[in-house]
Design a protein around this motif. Structure first.
Motif, PDB file in Angstrom:
ATOM      1  N   SER A  56       4.570  -5.131   8.362  1.00  0.00           N
ATOM      2  CA  SER A  56       4.009  -4.574   7.132  1.00  0.00           C
ATOM      3  C   SER A  56       4.200  -5.531   5.959  1.00  0.00           C
ATOM      4  CB  SER A  56       4.586  -3.191   6.822  1.00  0.00           C
ATOM      5  OG  SER A  56       4.000  -2.662   5.662  1.00  0.00           O
ATOM      6  N   SER A  76       0.721  -7.093  10.234  1.00  0.00           N
ATOM      7  CA  SER A  76       0.325  -6.377   9.017  1.00  0.00           C
ATOM      8  C   SER A  76      -1.175  -6.112   9.075  1.00  0.00           C
ATOM      9  CB  SER A  76       0.654  -7.201   7.764  1.00  0.00           C
ATOM     10  OG  SER A  76      -0.178  -8.350   7.684  1.00  0.00           O
ATOM     11  N   SER A  86       2.321  -6.791  -0.147  1.00  0.00           N
ATOM     12  CA  SER A  86       1.183  -5.864  -0.086  1.00  0.00           C
ATOM     13  C   SER A  86       0.775  -5.426  -1.488  1.00  0.00           C
ATOM     14  CB  SER A  86       1.541  -4.630   0.756  1.00  0.00           C
ATOM     15  OG  SER A  86       2.566  -3.873   0.143  1.00  0.00           O
ATOM     16  N   ASP A 108      -3.053   4.364   2.898  1.00  0.00           N
ATOM     17  CA  ASP A 108      -2.153   4.585   4.044  1.00  0.00           C
ATOM     18  C   ASP A 108      -2.723   5.589   5.038  1.00  0.00           C
ATOM     19  OD1 ASP A 108      -0.236   2.798   3.111  1.00  0.00           O
ATOM     20  OD2 ASP A 108       0.933   4.368   2.098  1.00  0.00           O
ATOM     21  N   GLN A 123      -4.152   2.831   7.357  1.00  0.00           N
ATOM     22  CA  GLN A 123      -3.332   1.803   7.979  1.00  0.00           C
ATOM     23  C   GLN A 123      -2.890   2.335   9.343  1.00  0.00           C
ATOM     24  OE1 GLN A 123      -0.769  -1.104   6.125  1.00  0.00           O
ATOM     25  NE2 GLN A 123      -0.407   0.343   4.472  1.00  0.00           N
ATOM     26  N   CYS A 160      -0.357   2.820  11.191  1.00  0.00           N
ATOM     27  CA  CYS A 160       1.108   2.720  11.082  1.00  0.00           C
ATOM     28  C   CYS A 160       1.795   2.634  12.443  1.00  0.00           C
ATOM     29  CB  CYS A 160       1.648   3.901  10.293  1.00  0.00           C
ATOM     30  SG  CYS A 160       1.038   3.994   8.602  1.00  0.00           S
TER      31      CYS A 160
END
Length: 338
Positions: free
Chosen positions: A149, A161, A194, A279, A296, A298
């Motif tokens: 990340s 990432s 980020s 996210d 994202q 995750c």
């Protein structure tokens, strides 16, 4: 006592009719064993419900079988979803994870890295860090380390990432495409890569579409993306007479706080202001309106980081790799055309 609790490797070898060494080779997959013999051993292992003593095996190999995971905040669902991917993938490799939360404290991070020197962990996955380059390089040279990340672009270290810059460009252009010209951004006071890349993506997209003074419309929430800081900032933003008509937030937590702040200023989302998060956390779908956001992956970020760690453990001399996973814009009810 359970009848299987004291089963030893010698019991497996006796039942399979092979030597203890052969059983060990099959279990640890260290040497070629005749398929027929291997099948006998596996059948005996299953019948006796034999479980190898991983701690003893790791002691002999001078390894711990554990992977250190350093996270700034495990209560943040973004990080917890990544950690889930790390932990579940670790189990595939008979590894355990040693997960530690630091609240972004540099001294804690440095102290935790000593776990590698103490042989309590064989490698480390770092989700975010404030450690300086010269302080982390000695560990990178001695142990497998993967950034997940967040990362330091100045260091040639394995990392996983998304393309944060491109994701921010696409998010900003989406809002502009809806007809919004007075676009703002809710960033964070932290120094993560980020955060920097999303800010630059926002500014470049605004410049490309002729939106001037975009930097004046950037506000900064707390370092840990807290809901309360976002809510407070949003109330200040939206209480102004000529307030912005669209807000790009660099996390879903900030977007949630911004929506609450807008409502306290008697504004409707998205009728009066569009708000976009980042996210795609689970709760972004749990409120009304559901939050438009950037997804994202995750879990996959965590999964890819652990796979990379395993590759580094098996191939210590391999060159560092950069893996960029795909993001995508998710359009829901918190954004609309003017």
């Amino acid at each position: 006592m359970d009848k299987y609790s004291s089963v030893k490797i010698s019991d497996v070898s006796k039942l399979a009719g092979v030597s203890v060494a052969t059983v060990s080779r099959v279990i640890n997959n260290t040497c070629f064993v005749n398929p027929e013999t291997k099948e006998k051993v596996l059948k005996a292992v299953e019948e006796l419900a034999y479980e190898p003593n991983l701690s003893a095996r790791n002691l002999r190999r001078n390894t711990s079988g554990a992977i250190l995971v350093i996270a700034p905040n495990m209560t943040n669902p973004y990080y917890s979803n990544i950690i889930k991917g790390i932990s579940e993938t670790a189990r595939k490799y008979d590894c355990s994870t040693f997960v530690c939360s630091t609240d972004g404290d540099k001294e804690q991070e440095l102290e935790l890295l000593k776990i590698l020197d103490n042989r309590r962990a064989d490698a480390a996955i770092i989700l975010a860090t404030n450690i300086d380059n010269d302080e982390i390089l000695p560990y990178v040279k001695k142990y497998p380390v993967v950034f997940c990340s967040e990362y330091n672009p100045a260091l040639n270290i394995d990392r996983v990432s998304i393309d944060n810059y491109q994701a921010a460009v696409e998010a900003t252009e989406y809002l502009i495409g809806l007809g919004h010209r007075n676009v703002g951004m809710m960033s964070s006071e932290n120094d993560y890569i980020s955060t920097e890349l999303r800010k630059q993506g926002f500014l470049d997209a605004c410049k490309k579409h002729g939106i001037k003074n975009a930097e004046k419309n950037i506000v900064y929430a707390s370092k840990d993306y807290s809901f309360s800081s976002a809510r407070s900032l949003a109330k200040k933003i939206f209480s102004k007479k000529n307030h912005i008509d669209a807000l790009f937030c660099i996390s879903d937590i900030l977007a949630l706080g911004a929506i609450y702040g807008a409502r306290e200023c008697k504004l409707e989302v998205p009728e009066d202001v569009s708000i976009l998060g980042f996210d795609n956390l689970e709760y972004s779908e749990m409120m009304v309106p559901q939050i438009s956001t950037v997804n994202q992956p995750c879990y996959k970020l965590g999964e890819a980081a652990m796979e990379r760690i395993q590759d580094k453990l098996n191939n210590p001399e391999s060159e560092p790799k950069v893996e960029i996973l795909k993001h995508r814009l998710v359009v829901r009810g918190s954004t609309s055309k003017i």
